[in-house]
Scaffold this active site. Structure first.
Site, PDB file in Angstrom:
ATOM      1  N   ARG A 198       4.986   2.650 -12.168  1.00 40.91           N
ATOM      2  CA  ARG A 198       5.540   1.495 -11.459  1.00 40.91           C
ATOM      3  C   ARG A 198       6.458   0.636 -12.330  1.00 40.91           C
ATOM      4  O   ARG A 198       6.552  -0.571 -12.154  1.00 40.91           O
ATOM      5  CB  ARG A 198       4.426   0.617 -10.870  1.00 40.91           C
TER       6      ARG A 198
ATOM      7  N   SER B 242       1.841  -3.021  -1.905  1.00 43.50           N
ATOM      8  CA  SER B 242       0.724  -3.202  -2.839  1.00 43.50           C
ATOM      9  C   SER B 242       1.089  -4.305  -3.825  1.00 43.50           C
ATOM     10  O   SER B 242       2.033  -4.148  -4.600  1.00 43.50           O
ATOM     11  CB  SER B 242       0.434  -1.898  -3.582  1.00 43.50           C
TER      12      SER B 242
ATOM     13  N   GLU C 106       2.755  -6.260  -8.987  1.00 46.49           N
ATOM     14  CA  GLU C 106       3.822  -5.267  -8.935  1.00 46.49           C
ATOM     15  C   GLU C 106       5.181  -5.875  -8.583  1.00 46.49           C
ATOM     16  O   GLU C 106       6.194  -5.444  -9.111  1.00 46.49           O
ATOM     17  CB  GLU C 106       3.455  -4.165  -7.930  1.00 46.49           C
TER      18      GLU C 106
END
Length: 354
Positions: A162, A239, A344
């Site tokens: 990520r 998310s 994130e």
């Protein structure tokens, strides 16, 4: 300078204060010229793609927001096989659908992910066992300091879970991405157990890309992870926390603490990762007492009623509401399990509470 246009219209969270100006660029040449001209006169620039991984503060942005709305999909082939090139503003799921409809495989596990194609290598977007970095051939970048435009290989991007060396910085602008494809219409190997079970194949096997795409979309809709303007569970940044990676020398202690809290017979989801073991952020959040829909039905910001990893705007939230909720969840998981959760999304003029 007066603020003129709220940026909430350009994020999937539908949050964010105003900018001094908003410029939408539908052509790559115009995007390059606009950013270069603003840089030349020293006006701060906020680049916005699909807005699906962006949390903008309630005070907005003191500068010009440049919306990357360049579109275009082209297929090609060389000695390494077939590939697709997409302009940065191309809707990501539109791109995935186009590759599957054209008889190619490779991107199907990334179906339904909101946002623009140009943002996917920045955070090395991934889902159901596949990451953009697995298929990325090249990224076309504008170097804002020199004005140079060039194609850059994945090896130069420090792609990891990520993240990449493009994340958290704004000295380069992604103009286009090029991704390799499977020419036989067959998917990548199915590495995600739930997906393999739904499709009816063994883990590690492949399947028709169209079948995998349909199943992934079904799974994502069930978790509120496919955008729907009428469903507040999808008013999110996807998310919100990445799955934490616990170092090898700490994992035994962390697992023991988790079992002590939730029970010695707990089946704790964990997966091998670079430098340690990856735990499930959603599992930890729920076991820390933050269930779906937390904190209450009438709260302006709360966890999705379908998935504990999504923090959602129920229609009247502010960015401050969302960040307060995120801080509460982060602190609760840390206090209960000793595991640090990291957000994130990219934050603009805001941050999590300390």
């Amino acid at each position: 300078m007066s603020h003129v246009q709220p940026l909430s219209a350009f994020t999937t969270l539908r949050l964010g204060g105003p900018a001094d100006a908003v410029v939408e660029c539908t052509q790559t040449a115009a995007l390059i010229d606009t950013v270069t001209a603003l840089d030349h006169v020293g006006i701060p620039v906020l680049l916005i793609g699909g807005g699906s991984n962006l949390v903008i503060g309630d005070d907005g942005f003191a500068g010009t927001a440049v919306v990357v709305a360049t579109e275009g999909i082209e297929f090609g082939s060389d000695d390494a096989g077939p590939y697709v090139t997409a302009q940065a503003g191309t809707d990501w799921d539109t791109l995935v659908a186009a590759t599957v409809d054209a008889g190619f495989g490779g991107l199907e596990c990334l179906s339904g992910i909101p946002g623009a194609a140009g943002t996917t290598p920045v955070q090395n977007v991934g889902a159901y066992g596949v990451e953009v970095g697995d298929l990325l051939r090249e990224v076309r970048l504008l170097d804002r300091a020199t004005g140079e435009v060039r194609w850059v290989p994945p090896a130069d991007l420090a792609l990891a879970y990520r993240t990449s060396n493009l994340k958290g910085r704004d000295d380069h602008v992604v103009l286009a991405v090029r991704l390799g494809l499977n020419g036989d219409g067959v998917s990548q190997p199915i590495a995600y157990r739930e997906l393999a079970r739904r499709i009816g194949v063994e883990e590690g096997a492949a399947a028709p890309a169209s079948d995998v795409r349909a199943t992934v979309l079904e799974l994502r809709r069930g978790k509120g992870m496919v955008l729907d303007p009428d469903d507040h569970d999808t008013w999110s940044a996807g998310s919100f926390f990445t799955n934490p990676i616990v170092a090898d020398d700490s994992i035994d202690d962390v697992l023991a603490r988790i079992r002590e809290t939730v029970g010695n017979d707990a089946a704790i989801p964990q997966f091998p990762a670079d430098g340690g073991s990856k735990l499930s952020a959603g599992w930890l959040i729920e076991r820390a007492g933050f269930t779906r829909g937390y904190p209450a039905q009438d709260a302006p910001a709360r966890l999705s009623t379908k998935h504990t990893l999504a923090l959602t705007n129920r229609g009247t939230a502010t960015t401050a509401d969302l960040l307060a909720l995120a801080g509460t969840i982060r602190d609760g998981v840390r206090e209960r399990f000793g595991v640090a959760l990291h957000p994130e999304p990219v934050f603009v003029n805001c941050s999590l509470p300390r």
